[in-house]
Design a protein around this motif. Structure first.
Motif, short mmCIF file in Angstrom:
data_model
loop_
_atom_site.label_atom_id
_atom_site.label_comp_id
_atom_site.label_asym_id
_atom_site.label_seq_id
_atom_site.Cartn_x
_atom_site.Cartn_y
_atom_site.Cartn_z
N LEU A 180 0.87 -1.13 0.17
CA LEU A 180 -0.22 0.15 0.03
C LEU A 180 0.67 1.21 0.05
O LEU A 180 0.38 2.43 -0.57
N SER A 181 2.16 0.95 0.39
CA SER A 181 2.87 2.39 0.69
C SER A 181 3.43 2.37 -0.91
O SER A 181 3.50 3.62 -1.20
N ALA A 182 3.65 1.53 -1.68
CA ALA A 182 3.96 1.45 -3.00
C ALA A 182 3.10 2.20 -3.74
O ALA A 182 3.19 2.98 -4.74
N VAL A 183 1.72 1.62 -3.44
CA VAL A 183 0.61 2.43 -4.26
C VAL A 183 0.38 3.81 -3.92
O VAL A 183 0.28 4.90 -5.00
N ALA A 184 0.63 4.24 -2.46
CA ALA A 184 0.89 5.89 -2.39
C ALA A 184 1.91 6.43 -3.15
O ALA A 184 1.73 7.52 -3.76
N GLY A 201 2.49 -2.64 -6.03
CA GLY A 201 2.01 -3.75 -5.52
C GLY A 201 3.21 -4.50 -4.68
O GLY A 201 4.04 -3.81 -4.44
N GLY A 202 2.87 -5.72 -4.35
CA GLY A 202 3.91 -6.42 -3.70
C GLY A 202 3.90 -7.90 -3.61
O GLY A 202 2.87 -8.40 -4.04
N VAL A 245 -0.75 -6.75 -7.75
CA VAL A 245 -0.33 -5.46 -8.55
C VAL A 245 -1.46 -4.80 -9.23
O VAL A 245 -2.46 -5.34 -9.95
N VAL A 246 -1.60 -3.37 -8.93
CA VAL A 246 -2.67 -2.69 -9.57
C VAL A 246 -2.12 -1.75 -10.72
O VAL A 246 -0.90 -1.50 -10.63
N ALA A 360 -1.75 -4.66 -1.16
CA ALA A 360 -2.42 -5.08 -2.53
C ALA A 360 -3.65 -6.04 -2.21
O ALA A 360 -4.48 -5.65 -3.06
N ALA A 361 -3.74 -7.18 -1.29
CA ALA A 361 -4.79 -7.86 -1.35
C ALA A 361 -5.92 -6.82 -0.68
O ALA A 361 -6.98 -7.23 -1.16
N GLY A 362 -5.51 -6.12 0.08
CA GLY A 362 -6.68 -5.17 0.62
C GLY A 362 -7.14 -4.03 -0.13
O GLY A 362 -8.65 -4.07 -0.43
N LEU A 363 -6.30 -3.38 -1.11
CA LEU A 363 -6.85 -2.81 -2.01
C LEU A 363 -7.70 -3.17 -3.23
O LEU A 363 -8.58 -2.61 -3.61
#
Length: 783
Positions: A180-184, A201-202, A245-246, A360-363
């Motif tokens: 989620l930090s990677a998404v931000a 993602g991760g 990954v998104v 990533a699972a949560g997003l």
């Protein structure tokens, strides 16, 4: 003082891909969540815990493991077997998932966008337990190939290299908050204009033989192999595996390109708890509250507008009450209307704690929740933790899947908190639906390509199983296949009249066409026949209207003399074909249209077009023409869709963006590439036997047959069973500088020569290397 974050544009989620326990893809993952599936190896289903009494420090069987991580499609990514077998499987799995995410977004093909990569991974168990002991046993240390294949630093750069992405490539590591930090960070990079599209993602993987853990009183792992987030019986989480990954894009760009927007990220924030906590791994209410408020502030969203929060939800004695209190401080506002609770959810009871992939699972879960207006239940929740005062808050928790009722956009939050105090929160909302635009074409070209006939057949079956239901959607499917997928040697294409015809042709028997290197164009027909062809195509084919407008300033052929209209129609078709990527070694025409054909063959100078058209005669001779491989006939029955499909099957790099240039088409999610995986996995090293005999010193190799010896060295280094002697080291075999150095070093050591260390770059085939070596041996002998 918390300042309002700088303005940031909304970010659209335009693609996603995942592999979690019990789920090979996003759709399986979503189905498992909605149906309340627990994807772990826990054998006891009665909820009473393991037979051996895990609460007393005994072994607990309860992990959510991704299966099949030993296998990988190395050929698809041009990775040599010797590299694949030593590579961290997390990097291999994430490479496949990232490729699938780009395909889901429709941006795996050629495009002008600058694409960034922001990803992270969990602990590399494979290196520690398999690779390092194997290398130590062989007496090898400091091998740079091992470092490149396993170090986290190279995770994002490898994705950028293998997927051809030229934006920022940054490996992100914040423990459990990594993904989620990677998404931000990706959202910030998009907002700053550092890239046009971003992958984020991760990944975190358990080894295949891990089937449980040892429970410790007061630890973060569950006493009975089951995660019960926020529940009275919660005793911790369970280890999980996964990769997610998104694909992200600025919302304005996504709307303009008619991308499929699953959700829109309105706000995001990251922070750290700092030093104001009881210990390095102890969560902090203030830090979590601050990161949620910052994300809402950036999103310009009030807390009472949020209808769902995907929590970190570990089910631990400390973590759950701290997270709940932070949520209560933010969302228990006087402005929330009665009867509109904030539903809390947690995915870890389904798939375990996936560590660096947890965000990533949560997003992905939250994005699908707002997209589909369905809230999956929180598995194993029956009554709230006594440390949580659920009744006095606006929160609702349930194990039952429910619809998301209500008017207006659906807004959700996603939290991810890492050991060490790293916190991340994202606010997203549902994207307005954008129906497919009607197509001016009555028939569509479905074009596929793959590395092999077997993979091509699997692609066709996958696409047939996911066929659209109406003609507009079919046009978007055809467009996505054309502009959104990578191109391979084996080709298939069909011209279809509707969804039912598409399914029938996808499932029909057929073989790929042979590639065609040379193409010729033949105009055939009388002036009146070609003029009629032009009028027919002008009414049905937008590309011809554009081509005629470029040639004469208008697209109307009516009222022109037949020879002029017929010649213009033929030249317009030729212009369209050239724009699509076809080139012609020869242009033939009947006598009446020969001036137009000569004008085209001479370079199509606009200044001389009028003279060429004027020179066309009214002769009614249609000319004679023979059909053949690589010959395109522009005549009365010419059909652009049929010709384009045939050209694609024959290997032409059709410019599909140009083919659809005059249509309002959008990319849609389609089944992804069917990887052909093989096992690349080291065995666990056996313990060393004391007193084993040392290996004998190497002697000079037998040089009776240099070519066989060189081939053996190449095969050993590249890890392949057979190599053609004229195969090119770079272009055909995917060799790199490390492989070249190893080949050169091996030849020098075995032959006692002083060959160039990068010999495969100088002599890039086995045949050339053998010749070079033979000359070196002859020179040594003569001297």
């Amino acid at each position: 003082m918390q300042q309002k974050p700088p303005y940031a544009p909304p970010i659209a989620v335009i693609g996603m891909a995942a592999r979690f326990a019990g789920a090979e893809n996003v759709e399986q993952y979503w189905t498992n969540l909605v149906e309340g599936v627990e994807s772990s190896n826990r054998q006891s289903a009665d909820g009473t815990g393991p037979d051996d009494g895990g609460r007393h420090g005994n072994f607990v069987r309860g992990v959510a493991r991704v299966d099949g991580i030993e296998s990988f499609d190395a050929d698809h990514f041009r990775i040599q077997p010797t590299e694949a077998i030593i590579m961290d499987p997390q990097q291999r799995v994430l490479l496949e998932v990232a490729a699938e995410a780009l395909e889901d977004a429709g941006y795996a093909g050629e495009h002008d966008a600058v694409v960034g990569v922001f990803v992270g991974s969990g602990e590399n168990h494979y290196f520690r337990e398999y690779v390092a002991p194997t290398e130590a046993r062989a007496g090898r240390t400091g091998d740079v190939r091992i470092t490149l294949a396993n170090e986290k630093d190279f995770l994002a750069p490898r994705l950028a290299f293998k997927l051809g992405l030229n934006g920022p490539a940054i490996t992100v590591q914040t423990g459990c908050a990594t993904a989620l930090s990677a998404v931000a960070l990706a959202c910030s990079a998009l907002a700053a204009g550092d890239c046009d599209i971003a992958l984020a993602g991760g990944v975190s993987l358990l080894m295949p033989d891990v089937d449980g853990y040892t429970y410790t009183e007061g630890g973060i792992l569950s006493a009975d192999g089951r995660c019960r987030a926020f529940d009275a019986e919660a005793s911790g989480t369970i280890p999980g595996s996964g990769a997610g990954v998104v694909v992200l894009r600025r919302e304005s760009d996504a709307q303009a390109a008619r991308d499929h927007r699953r959700a829109v990220i309105r706000g995001w924030a990251v922070n750290n708890d700092g030093g104001s906590r009881g210990g390095f791994t102890v969560p902090n209410i203030n830090g979590q509250e601050a990161v949620i408020r910052a994300a809402l502030l950036r999103a310009d969203v009030k807390p009472d507008e949020v209808g769902y929060v995907e929590t970190h939800g570990t089910g631990t004695a400390i973590g759950d009450p701290v997270e709940f209190e932070a949520l209560r401080r933010v969302f228990a506002t006087p402005g929330r209307s009665a009867g509109t609770p904030v539903v809390l959810g947690a995915v870890k009871p389904n798939i375990g704690h996936t560590d660096a992939a947890a965000g990533a699972a949560g997003l992905i879960k939250a994005a699908l929740t707002v997209e589909r207006a369905v809230v999956p239940g929180t598995l194993h929740f029956s009554s709230p933790n006594p440390e949580i005062d659920l009744a006095s808050t606006p929160f609702a928790l349930t194990a039952e899947t429910r619809p998301w009722d209500g008017e207006g956009p659906r807004i959700a939050g996603v939290s991810s908190f890492g050991l060490g105090g790293s916190n991340a929160h994202v606010v997203l909302e549902s994207a307005p639906a954008a129906p497919s635009a009607p197509s001016p074409r009555s028939r569509q070209v479905l074009a596929l390509s793959a590395r092999s006939d077997e993979e091509l057949a699997r692609m066709r079956e996958r696409l047939a199983a996911a066929a659209p239901t109406d003609d507009a959607e079919l046009a978007d499917v055809a467009y996505t296949l054309g502009v959104g997928r990578a191109r391979f040697a084996r080709r298939w294409a069909a011209v279809v009249t509707g969804p039912a015809d598409a399914v029938a042709q996808l499932r029909a028997a057929g073989e790929a066409d042979r590639p065609t290197a040379r193409w010729s164009l033949a105009m055939h027909g009388t002036p009146a026949e070609l003029a009629a062809m032009g009028e027919r195509l002008v009414s049905t084919e937008p590309l011809l209207r554009s081509a005629l407008t470029e040639l004469t300033g208008h697209a109307d052929l009516a009222g022109l003399a037949p020879e002029r209209a017929g010649a213009l129609a033929a030249l317009g078709v030729a212009r369209v074909l050239l724009r699509l990527g076809l080139t012609f070694a020869r242009v033939d025409a009947p006598k009446w249209a020969r001036p137009a054909a000569q004008w085209l063959a001479a370079g199509a100078d606009p200044a001389s077009l009028e003279a060429a058209l004027t020179a066309c005669t009214a002769d009614a001779d249609a000319g004679s023409v023979r059909e053949g491989v690589g010959r395109i006939i522009v005549g009365p029955s010419f059909d652009l869709a049929d010709v384009t499909a045939a050209a694609w099957r024959a290997g032409v790099a059709v410019d599909w963006a140009a083919y659809y240039g005059d249509e309002q088409r959008g990319r849609v999610p389609l089944p992804t590439y069917p990887f052909t995986r093989r096992r690349f996995w080291l065995e666990r090293p056996e313990p060393e036997v004391a007193g084993s005999a040392p290996q004998a010193a190497p002697t000079r190799a037998d040089t009776a047959n240099i070519t066989e010896f060189v081939e053996k060295v190449w095969r050993t280094v590249l890890g392949v069973e057979r190599i053609e002697h004229d195969a090119h080291f770079l272009d055909d075999l995917g060799g790199d500088s490390l492989h070249a150095v190893e080949i050169g070093a091996c030849l020098n050591e075995e032959l006692g020569l002083d060959l160039p260390i990068d010999l495969p770059f100088i002599a890039p085939t086995i045949e050339a290397t053998s010749t070079y070596v033979e000359k070196a041996l002859a020179t040594e002998k003569n001297s």
